[in-house]
Write an enzyme that holds these catalytic residues in place. Structure first.
Site, PDB file in Angstrom:
ATOM      1  N   GLU A 147       0.838  -1.209   0.000  1.00 37.34           N
ATOM      2  CA  GLU A 147       0.000   0.000   0.000  1.00 37.34           C
ATOM      3  C   GLU A 147       0.871   1.257   0.000  1.00 37.34           C
ATOM      4  O   GLU A 147       0.558   2.237  -0.673  1.00 37.34           O
ATOM      5  CB  GLU A 147      -0.932   0.029   1.218  1.00 37.34           C
ATOM      6  N   ASP A 294      -4.432  -9.641  -8.476  1.00 34.86           N
ATOM      7  CA  ASP A 294      -4.808  -8.656  -9.502  1.00 34.86           C
ATOM      8  C   ASP A 294      -3.670  -7.843 -10.133  1.00 34.86           C
ATOM      9  O   ASP A 294      -3.326  -7.990 -11.308  1.00 34.86           O
ATOM     10  CB  ASP A 294      -5.907  -7.709  -8.963  1.00 34.86           C
ATOM     11  N   GLU A 388     -18.491  -6.269  -2.301  1.00 34.07           N
ATOM     12  CA  GLU A 388     -17.117  -6.770  -2.230  1.00 34.07           C
ATOM     13  C   GLU A 388     -16.981  -8.176  -2.789  1.00 34.07           C
ATOM     14  O   GLU A 388     -15.966  -8.533  -3.355  1.00 34.07           O
ATOM     15  CB  GLU A 388     -16.619  -6.751  -0.784  1.00 34.07           C
ATOM     16  N   GLU A 406     -12.351   0.302  -9.441  1.00 35.87           N
ATOM     17  CA  GLU A 406     -11.975  -0.598 -10.541  1.00 35.87           C
ATOM     18  C   GLU A 406     -12.997  -0.615 -11.685  1.00 35.87           C
ATOM     19  O   GLU A 406     -12.622  -0.668 -12.855  1.00 35.87           O
ATOM     20  CB  GLU A 406     -11.774  -2.034 -10.030  1.00 35.87           C
TER      21      GLU A 406
END
Ligand code: DMJ
Length: 914
Positions: A147, A294, A388, A406
């Site tokens: 992150e 991802d 989610e 996204e």
């Protein structure tokens, strides 16, 4: 944005061994739009309408960013319900989610380049000065390496990239002297100790001040990391190396990627979700394109684009081939096992995979991108946001939605590739839903539960970094942006890195390129880039024709969802017995059951699935005994229905899912615990009574307020600091006796949500709420009154802060508040112990009976998706992979052993954070 019709090079094979810069630039240009080609399908959107929507995005950004700066900065994030900053350590821990927060003004840094994209150059200049003045990167805080890299390092580099662009233009940032880059370099060095492992894979966390493994660091004992965590560094690290000339960053990121590539499962070419950073063993052997993996795939392709290194393209193509072979079941993308890639590892999908259609556009594979995007859009249309996680039959599996970008990202890329105005309409819906359901007076709040419309006190920094960029760019014309966006590549956090980096300082990294790739297997290369004019040659309805069959995919899907494509290969065979159809009294079913696992691998596979489904079904049935969450919506000024609190249901009283919602002003009961006859019946008469938890049974409280004339009750938790953000859903049990006499609805709020109502009473005196199973649309009159617009938002804001005129003062009795602040909960000692009986974990919140009802009605149309897959498999049979493992007959013992392992993995997945 580029002109319609494509840029140079697009649609033509890129010469092999093309100069890196040309490859990078060409790949970036593959996203050229085809707006002029579009003549039919969705109606074109006028320039005025696009501008209007663009302005709306600007106003929304101002609302989010302005409230962050006013009420939260220098904290990392805004808490939009309580209108304050989220400071780590000062709020109850949310586990891994908090690892993004390093006390470094995360949202400001993540927003830097968004300001430039949105033409807020002046604000950008101010923001950069604030970062340089206020941000400390040396805090004693343990943060996530992943992150921190994508949000902070990426944010600083994106800011630097646009700062030097502006400086070169000669008007803004003339004082800028690479200060953001220096900060980025400082941060880069702080992250490097994380790579001190034999594998070269980084530790997942690092202490910004003390690094790794020192006692003070409080981190460095972890053994596992996620694939995306280790494989999403190359863009930022290589950019840092190339901007500064310090090669070490790019070298470390390359080494981690090389290791992951080495560890891919060799027969399937897939990677697992988590890996041991010391041994390189896969810890979780399931594989998909969403959570945990991802951006590893994203960075392979984008590293090729940015760095022009063929090895990255080769790796990406190899993985992509495997993804399309095993994971892609258009329109679905379903996790499989890396060793047994024909076996699904899940019956649900997570929201993070919504980026994948965008990546497919970059790759040039438009058709499956359109299909998956359309499927996701249908889910959004049903729930307003993408939950989610959702099942293959499109039920909500995990109901949260933290305003993830996204889907907007994929919408933008699909619009760029197709020029189809349909995607502008999709973007418009996203804007409307954000304003309608997520906008609160102090920013935008994440959805706690898309089914009830309730909020969470959270506005993640990626909302500003990504959502507003993609939405703004979707509606912008070239002249609306002050620089050429085609000269940049988006990182996974939508930070902008200039493509010219491909030719800068490149020699320093070349020496580290794995020798394995010096001789390339060109057969694995798709050297052409997608050409929208070829993709949509004479048929502007192409994209629409792909979407059309999927229009009703959500409403008409069969409850048990999909069948695997390979099932239909067994031509003429009966469909396998599914757990939900099993009847113990049916001899045919018993016969099938006996055969499972004994005769062939196909039967064994059916057996495995059957058992897996049985377990899921039984846990599902258990969950269904739990009541779903409810909503408390504040409808009076200045909230006007915008703030929706997650409330726990009661197992007694009026069932809000069956009856109309209850609306009324709130009043505190006296005594506040509601455990005896109320002394202030005149105050609660005709109102919704607020009662504090504790000292007697919930049912007793309900009876006391009902006798006083209350039309409903809200029990507020007395555990200070408890919140639906961190605690599982709570439901109030009865008293073990007959509770039919209780006719009013009762809901439970954790202390934090309760204090939002109590604070509102203090500030606005009269507070009206709606108790319901699902938040209701706002009163249209109020809606008009509060309609946001870019011009008058600041006025609206101040109007929102205004105190309404008091008509009837019903202040909380502070004395009784204090006197009843007890820890004991006698109600929890009863047989109907709510603490024991009522907790439902977030992942278990999929038991909305109403929703189940919606999806379980089996009519003639419910097998559409199965049929589509069946039809598709018929046409794809020849090209589909044969299942080599399926030809072996596996002994049942080993199948069961494997299966047990799988079940454990499923259980782990259930617990996982996304
Ligand atoms: C962002 O921080 C990045 O896009 C990341 O790659 C995963 N998802 C979040 C937003 O959902």
């Amino acid at each position: 944005m580029s002109e319609a019709g494509g840029g140079p090079g697009c649609g033509f094979p890129v010469p092999q061994r093309a100069p890196w810069s040309l490859v990078a630039a060409t790949a970036a240009l593959c996203l050229v739009s085809a707006t002029s080609v579009w003549t039919a399908g969705a109606a074109p959107m006028s320039r005025e309408e696009k501008q209007k929507l663009g302005n709306q995005v600007l106003e929304m950004f101002d609302h989010a960013y302005g409230n962050y700066m006013e009420h939260a900065y220098p904290a990392d994030e805004l808490m939009p319900l309580t209108c304050r900053g989220r400071v780590r350590g000062q709020e109850p821990s949310r586990g891994d989610v908090d690892d993004a927060l390093g006390k470094f003004s995360l949202t400001l840094i993540d927003s830097l380049d968004t300001l430039v994209v949105l033409n807020k150059t002046k604000e950008f200049e101010d923001a950069v000065r604030k970062v340089l003045r206020d941000v400390n990167l040396d805090n004693d805080v343990v943060v996530s390496v992943f992150e921190t890299n994508i949000r902070v390092l990426g944010g600083l580099l994106g800011g630097h990239s646009l700062a030097i662009m502006l400086k070169e233009k000669g008007e803004y940032m003339q004082w800028y002297n690479d200060e953001l880059l220096q900060m980025a370099k400082q941060l880069g060095y702080k992250l490097l100790p994380a790579f001190n492992t034999t594998s070269g894979l980084p530790y997942p966390r690092i202490n910004l001040k003390f690094g790794i493994r020192k006692p003070e660091a409080r981190t460095g004992t972890e053994t596992d990391t996620c694939t995306a965590c280790a494989g999403t560094l190359i863009l930022e690290f290589a950019a840092l190396s190339r901007f500064t000339g310090a090669t070490i960053f790019e070298e470390y990121a390359r080494k981690a990627l090389d290791f992951l590539w080495e560890k891919r499962q060799r027969s399937s070419n897939l990677v697992g979700v988590t890996i041991n950073i010391h041994t390189g063993d896969w810890v979780r052997k399931d594989s998909g394109v969403g959570a945990g993996i991802d951006s590893y795939y994203e960075y392979l392709l984008k590293a090729y684009v940015l760095l022009g290194d063929d090895s990255f393209l080769e790796r990406f193509n190899t993985h992509y081939d495997a993804i399309m072979r095993y994971i892609s079941q258009p329109p679905l993308l379903l996790d499989v096992h890396i060793h047994k890639p024909m076996l699904n590892a899940r019956t649900w999908m997570d929201a993070l995979l919504a980026f994948f259609p965008g990546l497919q556009v970059l790759k040039g594979d438009i058709r499956p991108a359109i299909e998956t995007h359309e499927m996701l859009y249908q889910v959004i249309k049903k729930h307003n946001f993408l939950p989610e996680a959702f099942t293959t039959d499109f039920r909500v599996h995990w109901a949260q939605h933290p305003l993830r970008p996204e889907f907007a990202e994929s919408t933008y890329f699909l619009y760029k590739a197709t020029g189809d105005p349909y995607y502008l309409e999709v973007g418009k819906t996203l804007i409307e839903n954000l304003n309608k359901y997520a906008r609160v007076p102090c920013g935008f709040a994440a959805m706690k539960d898309v089914r009830t419309g309730s909020h969470e006190d959270r506005m993640d920094s990626f909302f500003l970094a990504e959502m507003f960029k993609y939405l703004y760019l979707l509606f912008a014309d070239k002249e609306d942006i002050i620089f050429d966006i085609e000269d940049y590549i988006f990182t996974t956090e939508a930070h902008l890195l200039p493509l010219w980096l491909s030719t800068t300082n490149q020699s320093m990294s070349k020496k580290n390129t794995t020798s394995e790739y010096t001789e390339l297997d060109d057969s694995n290369f798709d050297w052409t880039c997608p050409n929208t004019q070829i993709l949509f040659p004479n048929d502007p309805l192409y994209a629409q024709s792909i979407r059309e069959p999927l229009k009703n995919v959500v409403d008409k899907s069969c409850p048990r969802g999909i069948i695997r494509v390979e099932e239909s290969f067994r031509s003429g065979a009966k469909p396998p017995l599914r757990a939900r159809d099993f009847m113990a009294t049916n001899p045919e079913h018993l016969e099938i059951l006996k055969k499972m696992g004994a005769a062939s691998s196909i039967d064994a596979e059916d057996g495995l699935r059957f058992m897996q489904e049985m377990i899921e079904l039984s846990s599902q049935q258990q969950k269904e005994q739990q009541l779903p969450p409810r909503a408390v919506q504040i409808v009076s000024h200045p909230f006007f229905g915008r703030v929706v609190l997650t409330a726990g249901p009661a197992q007694f009283g009026l069932d809000l899912s069956k009856h109309k919602e209850t609306r009324g002003f709130v009043a505190s009961s006296k005594p506040y615990n509601g455990c005896s006859e109320l002394t202030n019946p005149e105050a609660v008469m005709g109102k919704i009574a607020l009662i504090q938890r504790g000292q007697c049974m919930f049912a007793e409280k309900a009876r006391n307020i009902q006798n006083a004339g209350a039309i409903g009750g809200i029990v507020i938790d007395d555990n200070e600091g408890s919140s639906s953000d961190t605690a599982p859903l709570f439901q109030m049990a009865g008293d073990g006796k007959d509770t039919d006499d209780i006719k009013i609805p009762m809901l439970f709020l954790f202390s934090k949500e309760g204090s939002i109502i109590l604070d509102a009473i203090r500030e606005y005196e009269e507070v009206e709420v709606l108790l319901s199973d699902k938040a209701k649309d706002r009163d249209p009159e109020m809606e008009n009154e509060e309609q946001p617009s870019s011009e008058n938002d600041s006025q609206n804001q101040s109007a929102e802060q205004m105190t309404s005129i008091s008509q009837e003062i019903d202040l909380i009795d502070q004395e009784s508040l204090e006197e009843t602040s007890l820890n004991s909960h006698p109600e929890s000692l009863s047989p109907a112990d709510t603490d024991n009986a009522a907790s439902v974990s977030p992942s278990e919140q999929n038991s909305n009976p109403a929703e189940n009802h919606e999806t379980t009605s089996l009519d003639g149309e419910c097998t559409d998706l199965d049929n589509q897959l069946q039809e598709q498999s018929e046409t794809e049979e020849d090209s589909s992979p044969n299942v080599s493992w399926g030809k072996k007959v596996q002994p049942i013992d080993s199948i069961l052993a494997d299966w047990n392992e799988d079940i454990e993995a499923f259980e782990m997945m259930e617990k996982d954070e996304l």
